[in-house]
Design a protein around this motif. Sequence first.
Motif, mmCIF file in Angstrom:
data_model
loop_
_atom_site.group_PDB
_atom_site.id
_atom_site.type_symbol
_atom_site.label_atom_id
_atom_site.label_comp_id
_atom_site.label_asym_id
_atom_site.label_seq_id
_atom_site.Cartn_x
_atom_site.Cartn_y
_atom_site.Cartn_z
ATOM 1 N N TRP A 139 8.709 -19.644 -66.951
ATOM 2 C CA TRP A 139 8.479 -18.893 -65.723
ATOM 3 C C TRP A 139 8.867 -17.439 -65.907
ATOM 4 C CZ3 TRP A 139 12.445 -22.724 -65.445
ATOM 5 C CH2 TRP A 139 13.752 -22.224 -65.415
ATOM 6 N N LEU A 140 8.432 -16.639 -64.964
ATOM 7 C CA LEU A 140 8.834 -15.243 -64.850
ATOM 8 C C LEU A 140 9.435 -15.033 -63.471
ATOM 9 C CD1 LEU A 140 5.719 -13.415 -66.313
ATOM 10 C CD2 LEU A 140 7.821 -14.048 -67.502
ATOM 11 N N CYS A 141 10.406 -14.169 -63.401
ATOM 12 C CA CYS A 141 11.017 -13.793 -62.132
ATOM 13 C C CYS A 141 10.881 -12.287 -61.973
ATOM 14 C CB CYS A 141 12.491 -14.203 -62.112
ATOM 15 S SG CYS A 141 13.368 -13.677 -60.614
ATOM 16 N N TYR A 142 10.382 -11.866 -60.835
ATOM 17 C CA TYR A 142 10.247 -10.445 -60.523
ATOM 18 C C TYR A 142 10.986 -10.127 -59.225
ATOM 19 C CZ TYR A 142 6.823 -9.524 -64.177
ATOM 20 O OH TYR A 142 6.215 -9.365 -65.391
ATOM 21 N N ALA A 143 11.528 -8.918 -59.164
ATOM 22 C CA ALA A 143 12.209 -8.442 -57.962
ATOM 23 C C ALA A 143 11.565 -7.142 -57.515
ATOM 24 C CB ALA A 143 13.702 -8.219 -58.240
ATOM 25 N N ASP A 144 11.561 -6.905 -56.210
ATOM 26 C CA ASP A 144 11.008 -5.657 -55.691
ATOM 27 C C ASP A 144 11.828 -4.480 -56.192
ATOM 28 O OD1 ASP A 144 9.027 -6.960 -54.250
ATOM 29 O OD2 ASP A 144 10.278 -7.183 -52.480
ATOM 30 N N ALA A 145 11.137 -3.502 -56.773
ATOM 31 C CA ALA A 145 11.802 -2.309 -57.297
ATOM 32 C C ALA A 145 11.516 -1.084 -56.427
ATOM 33 C CB ALA A 145 11.356 -2.045 -58.739
ATOM 34 N N ILE A 146 10.273 -0.923 -56.005
ATOM 35 C CA ILE A 146 9.870 0.181 -55.120
ATOM 36 C C ILE A 146 9.036 -0.435 -54.004
ATOM 37 C CG2 ILE A 146 8.655 2.374 -54.908
ATOM 38 C CD1 ILE A 146 9.054 2.801 -57.887
ATOM 39 N N GLY A 147 9.473 -0.277 -52.767
ATOM 40 C CA GLY A 147 8.817 -0.958 -51.661
ATOM 41 C C GLY A 147 9.308 -2.393 -51.601
ATOM 42 N N GLY A 148 8.802 -3.153 -50.658
ATOM 43 C CA GLY A 148 9.216 -4.541 -50.550
ATOM 44 C C GLY A 148 10.625 -4.688 -50.016
ATOM 45 N N GLU A 149 11.296 -5.748 -50.425
ATOM 46 C CA GLU A 149 12.610 -6.082 -49.887
ATOM 47 C C GLU A 149 13.624 -6.211 -51.017
ATOM 48 O OE1 GLU A 149 12.373 -9.579 -47.448
ATOM 49 O OE2 GLU A 149 10.318 -9.110 -46.854
ATOM 50 N N SER A 150 14.765 -5.564 -50.866
ATOM 51 C CA SER A 150 15.788 -5.605 -51.903
ATOM 52 C C SER A 150 16.435 -6.978 -52.026
ATOM 53 C CB SER A 150 16.873 -4.552 -51.633
ATOM 54 O OG SER A 150 17.504 -4.804 -50.378
ATOM 55 N N SER A 151 16.292 -7.819 -51.015
ATOM 56 C CA SER A 151 16.918 -9.141 -51.032
ATOM 57 C C SER A 151 15.958 -10.236 -51.495
ATOM 58 C CB SER A 151 17.441 -9.497 -49.637
ATOM 59 O OG SER A 151 16.362 -9.547 -48.713
ATOM 60 N N ARG A 152 14.785 -9.861 -52.049
ATOM 61 C CA ARG A 152 13.779 -10.846 -52.417
ATOM 62 C C ARG A 152 13.560 -10.882 -53.926
ATOM 63 N NH1 ARG A 152 7.818 -10.160 -50.060
ATOM 64 N NH2 ARG A 152 8.113 -8.129 -51.046
ATOM 65 N N VAL A 153 13.447 -12.089 -54.464
ATOM 66 C CA VAL A 153 12.949 -12.283 -55.821
ATOM 67 C C VAL A 153 11.785 -13.259 -55.726
ATOM 68 C CG1 VAL A 153 15.104 -11.777 -57.011
ATOM 69 C CG2 VAL A 153 14.638 -14.110 -56.264
ATOM 70 N N VAL A 154 10.852 -13.135 -56.661
ATOM 71 C CA VAL A 154 9.639 -13.943 -56.621
ATOM 72 C C VAL A 154 9.454 -14.646 -57.962
ATOM 73 C CG1 VAL A 154 7.153 -13.967 -56.214
ATOM 74 C CG2 VAL A 154 8.595 -12.302 -55.020
ATOM 75 N N TYR A 155 9.241 -15.957 -57.891
ATOM 76 C CA TYR A 155 8.960 -16.760 -59.069
ATOM 77 C C TYR A 155 7.493 -17.200 -59.027
ATOM 78 C CZ TYR A 155 14.042 -17.256 -59.543
ATOM 79 O OH TYR A 155 15.381 -17.015 -59.678
ATOM 80 N N TYR A 156 6.855 -17.194 -60.188
ATOM 81 C CA TYR A 156 5.465 -17.638 -60.298
ATOM 82 C C TYR A 156 5.370 -18.773 -61.321
ATOM 83 C CZ TYR A 156 4.468 -13.017 -58.280
ATOM 84 O OH TYR A 156 4.442 -11.895 -57.486
ATOM 85 N N HIS A 157 4.531 -19.741 -61.026
ATOM 86 C CA HIS A 157 4.204 -20.769 -61.993
ATOM 87 C C HIS A 157 2.698 -20.918 -62.037
ATOM 88 C CE1 HIS A 157 3.723 -24.684 -63.874
ATOM 89 N NE2 HIS A 157 4.922 -24.510 -64.374
#
Length: 257
Positions: free
Chosen positions: A182-200
């Motif tokens: 898997w990969l995990c991405y976090a909002d860096a510019i825009g979006g929400e600082s408290s959110r991480v997103v996982y994709y499968h």
Amino acid sequence: MRIGIVAVGVFALAIGLAAAQEAPSAPQYFFVVDGQVEKPVFGSWTKAVASLVDAHDQHPDGANWAAYRELTGGPEIRVRFFRGFSMLADLDGWTSNRQILVDVLGPAGGGAVKDALTAGVKSSDRVMALVDELSRPWTGSEPPKYLWVAEIRVAEGKMTEYAALAKRVRRAFDEHAQGMCWLCYADAIGGESSRVVYYHGFDAFAEVDSWPSRREVLAAALGEHEGARLASAIEATTETTTSLWKFEPGLSRLGRE
């Protein structure tokens, strides 16, 4: 495993999302555009996107991206575009879609396509950064047919605690479910600082049947009691929203740089 208890996971958005490389890997950053398209204009909008793809094909600064359409949405059609890049400095050299359309189609033709891309569409964008320490990436040559996306919102002030717990989860998968990547991405510019997103990513729903649950993997790595405690600790600090997306090759431009 039932979809409702899908383990956190991700896909590698594959070749063509970042600059061409000998060995495709997860981009350090994604520029992500979310669009909500009203159903009555979806046909004309997809034609406009096809014109945009063609303009990028003909322009020396043409970019690559992958598009996915949500299969679990509401009355509007949601489409998500991913464009990968290596450094934030790359943003300084991007040619805008408007400029590419005007350069290829002229002011009138380019403006008409631009208008068709925005009519009846709500959109937002953000830059997301790869979280290496929470990822188990793999490489691939083609985007997966489907994406299972888990968006994790972490309780205020709990991000450090969550990251420590999530690292333990990743180590458990390293030891007992090596086939899960898997990969995990976090909002860096825009979006929400408290959110991480996982994709499968997967190409057939039969693959989902073989996915182990997080609790199963944690129990194998830590024992039933400690594994359950770790899973409960994560669930106590987070809220999870899941969605299913399908790759849209006609709305994408891949591997042409």
